[in-house]
Design an enzyme around this catalytic site. Structure first.
Site, PDB file in Angstrom:
ATOM      1  CD  GLU A  43      39.906  39.811  31.907  1.00 31.80           C
ATOM      2  OE1 GLU A  43      40.731  39.081  31.358  1.00 31.80           O
ATOM      3  OE2 GLU A  43      40.221  40.814  32.556  1.00 31.80           O
TER       4      GLU A  43
ATOM      5  CG  ASP B 292      41.503  35.816  33.269  1.00 33.37           C
ATOM      6  OD1 ASP B 292      41.837  34.876  34.007  1.00 33.37           O
ATOM      7  OD2 ASP B 292      42.158  36.860  33.152  1.00 33.37           O
TER       8      ASP B 292
ATOM      9  CG  HIS C 256      49.614  36.095  33.504  1.00 35.20           C
ATOM     10  ND1 HIS C 256      48.518  35.662  34.186  1.00 35.20           N
ATOM     11  CD2 HIS C 256      49.166  37.011  32.605  1.00 35.20           C
ATOM     12  CE1 HIS C 256      47.456  36.313  33.756  1.00 35.20           C
ATOM     13  NE2 HIS C 256      47.811  37.135  32.800  1.00 35.20           N
TER      14      HIS C 256
ATOM     15  CB  CYS D 239      43.509  41.160  23.912  1.00 35.62           C
ATOM     16  SG  CYS D 239      42.647  41.243  25.485  1.00 35.62           S
TER      17      CYS D 239
HETATM   18  C1  PEP Z   1      42.880  37.319  29.132  1.00 31.70           C
HETATM   19  O1  PEP Z   1      42.439  36.989  30.224  1.00 31.70           O
HETATM   20  O2  PEP Z   1      42.584  36.745  28.072  1.00 31.70           O
HETATM   21  C2  PEP Z   1      43.807  38.460  29.022  1.00 31.70           C
HETATM   22  C3  PEP Z   1      44.192  38.916  27.856  1.00 31.70           C
HETATM   23  O3  PEP Z   1      44.303  38.967  30.184  1.00 31.70           O
HETATM   24  P1  PEP Z   1      45.446  38.233  31.029  1.00 31.70           P
HETATM   25  O4  PEP Z   1      45.943  37.078  30.217  1.00 31.70           O
HETATM   26  O5  PEP Z   1      46.497  39.222  31.300  1.00 31.70           O
HETATM   27  O6  PEP Z   1      44.712  37.797  32.255  1.00 31.70           O
HETATM   28 MG    MG Z   2      42.686  38.315  31.880  1.00 31.50          MG
END
Ligand code: PEP
Ligand code: MG
Length: 583
Positions: free
Chosen positions: A450, A474, A205, A521
């Site tokens: 995910e 994920d 992140h 996403c």
């Molecule tokens: C993902 O896991 O692809 C996602 C968009 O959520 P995050 O990256 O916030 O875990």
């Molecule tokens: Mg995620």
């Protein structure tokens, strides 16, 4: 002497600037520039804090004295003497002055910068007694910072970037061992033109927030924060994942040229803003934005996004020392995002804390080091464990939906029981608002796919939700058992592993068969190297950082989905799909 450090490329572009090494424990210290006429005041603020700390120490010495003879507390007395001496240490005081006068750093920043310079020297000392004095110096600096916290600089607000209203136009790049996503967010409005961290994976992140800031960044650069020294000139190549330290004039000229080329390319891409994202064979593609803060809506619109596909609401919850935002504060934030998008849909994901997004700076509590937070109380599990907190968030989102189209997205679902509980709580939140006569709107309900368990039970999800959004970050992490934040296994983090592709393809196909919306996403959606494959697998909705939208759109405009569909089936059937990606 020129040398380079290699890491993982996470955010494109070239940054050239002087290194600012920040210790992880002091990242929350304010970093901003002061104007020439404010330099004296800043030095005075520091002098005042130093005098106050001196007076505090002298007071303790006196009270010890009153308690009995000094030799009754020999160690404490000696320690206080050392602290008093360090407070007056010329290397500290002159060094701090240098950063304020020459670089126009604010006092706290100047102090921690000089601390890093001296701490390095202590680290290199042979004598263990002298080496240990580093801890004393850190304590003294900590005390000065604590006093200064009570007396904020009058210029702390509106911290300028270098070159903007700033008296000093030297670009600065931040080098740290580690930065949490919340730290990274704090630097969003800051003076830094680039980032390097020793640790972190490509889809950690921290990397994601760096990408959202659209400035060059390299993570997983191992010992960069040890090898690079305060104020060194460095080049960050965010495309290649390389950091060049103390570059020769030839290298500077070469990278300076690349930097300008990048600017020209951006300029060229910006002309695509109002061009519809339609493939050569007439397929309309939806390009949505991922945002972390309501204010990011501005950038989303500017990049031509047709909505927000992922608002990571957890960033409202992080770095607040456990004090979570209440319903009203959340409602105001979501409403700002909805209004900011001017009638376009906003997909608000319920809070996803845990794993590499800890609520506070301390990621794991003592005694829990053996646990794996990525497999623990994260995302929807965390929300369901605290229904009152979750209900407050749901009510805030439903209220924001009265101001424009809102989609509610739930992260990391895997079990039918979690789906049932979540939907029951959404209904309860609605009933509570009705009972209280509070205005709210309707929302489309979506689930994130995910976890492999979810990807393998899509019919269950389609039965309960209006749309699905694939979180590939994920999904890859959990399918391949690779910690996305660990640079040591980042070479195994493979978006085109056949197992990942099969889960992706079957999710997309099943959604289409039921006429339900599906988007990606995760970071894959914003990676131009993946655009053709995702189109070939049938994806028609992509959500990514605003800074990636135009480059992905450019790819889309050159694609023919009929041809890509056949090619994608070959990739899907291949033993080594990566080898076919450039075909
Ligand atoms: C993902 O896991 O692809 C996602 C968009 O959520 P995050 O990256 O916030 O875990
Ligand atoms: Mg995620």
């Amino acid at each position: 002497m020129t040398f380079s450090v290699h890491g993982l490329a996470v955010s494109r572009g070239i940054a050239i600037g002087r290194a600012v090494i920040v210790a992880s424990s002091r990242i929350d210290v304010a970093h901003y520039f002061v104007q020439a006429e404010q330099v004296e005041g800043e030095i005075e603020r520091l002098r005042h804090a130093r005098n106050e700390v001196s007076a505090e120490i002298v007071k303790v010495q006196q009270s010890l004295h009153e308690l009995g003879p000094a030799d009754a507390h020999p160690e404490l007395t000696a320690l206080l003497d050392v602290h008093l001496m360090l407070l007056q240490d010329e290397q500290l005081t002159n060094g701090v002055k240098h950063w304020i006068v020459e670089r126009h750093y604010n006092a706290e920043w100047a102090l921690t910068t000089q601390l890093e310079v001296i701490a390095r020297q202590f680290d290199e000392m042979e004598d263990p007694y002298l080496r240990e004095r580093k801890a004393d110096l850190e304590q003294v600096v900590e005390r000065i910072l604590r006093v200064m916290r009570g007396v904020t600089s009058p210029v702390a607000a509106g911290q300028p970037r270098p070159g903007q209203d700033s008296a000093v136009a030297v670009p600065l790049v931040l080098i740290a061992h580690d930065l949490s996503p919340a730290d990274m967010l704090q630097f969003k409005q800051s003076v830094f033109a680039g980032f390097v961290t020793d640790v972190g994976g490509k889809t950690s992140h921290t990397a994601i927030v760096a990408r959202s800031m659209d400035i060059p960044a390299v993570v997983g650069a191992r010992s960069a924060s040890q090898l690079i020294e305060q104020d060194d000139w460095v080049i960050i190549d965010g495309d290649a994942g390389v950091v060049v330290v103390d570059p020769s004039p030839i290298l500077l000229a070469e990278y300076g040229f690349k930097q300008r080329q990048g600017e020209v390319e951006r300029e060229r891409l910006s002309r695509l803003k109002n061009t519809p994202a339609v493939t050569l064979d007439g397929q309309k593609i939806e390009l949505l934005a991922n945002i972390e803060q309501p204010e990011d809506a501005v950038g989303a619109l500017k990049a031509g996004a047709v909505g927000v596909g992922l608002f990571r609401s957890e960033f409202l919850f992080m770095g607040r020392n456990g004090k979570l935002p209440d319903e009203e504060e959340q409602y105001q934030a979501y409403k700002r995002a909805v209004e900011g998008m001017q009638g376009l849909p906003v997909t608000i994901r319920t809070v996803d804390v845990g794993a590499d997004k800890p609520l506070d700076r301390v990621a794991q509590r003592a005694g829990e080091e053996h646990l794996n937070p990525a497999l623990g109380l994260r995302a929807i599990r965390w929300s369901l464990a605290d229904p009152a907190m979750f209900l407050a968030q749901l009510r805030a989102i439903l209220r924001a939906a009265a101001h424009g189209p809102v989609h509610l997205l739930v992260p990391m679902l895997a079990h039918a029981s979690e789906i049932r509980q979540t939907l029951a709580l959404v209904n309860r939140a609605r009933e509570q608002l009705d009972a209280a006569g509070v205005r709210h709107g309707s929302v489309k309900l979506g689930a994130m796919i995910e976890v492999p368990a979810a990807a393998l039970t899509i019919p269950l999800f389609l039965k309960h939700f209006d749309f699905l959004s694939i979180g590939t970050n994920d999904l890859i992490q959990y399918t391949l058992a690779i910690d996305r934040a660990d640079e040591a296994v980042s070479h195994l983090y493979d978006p085109v592993h056949p197992a990942v592709l099969h889960l992706l393809a079957s999710t997309i196909t099943q959604c289409h068969a039921q006429g339900k919306g599906v988007s990606v996403c995760g970071e894959m959606a914003g990676d131009v190297a993946m655009t053709r494959l995702l189109l070939g697998l049938g994806l028609r909705s992509f959500s990514m950082h605003p800074s990636q939208i135009l480059a992905v759109k450019q790819q889309i405009l050159r694609c023919d989905t009929t041809r890509l569909q056949t090619w994608a089936q070959t990739v899907l059937a291949a033993e080594d799909p990566a080898a076919l990606m450039t075909d």
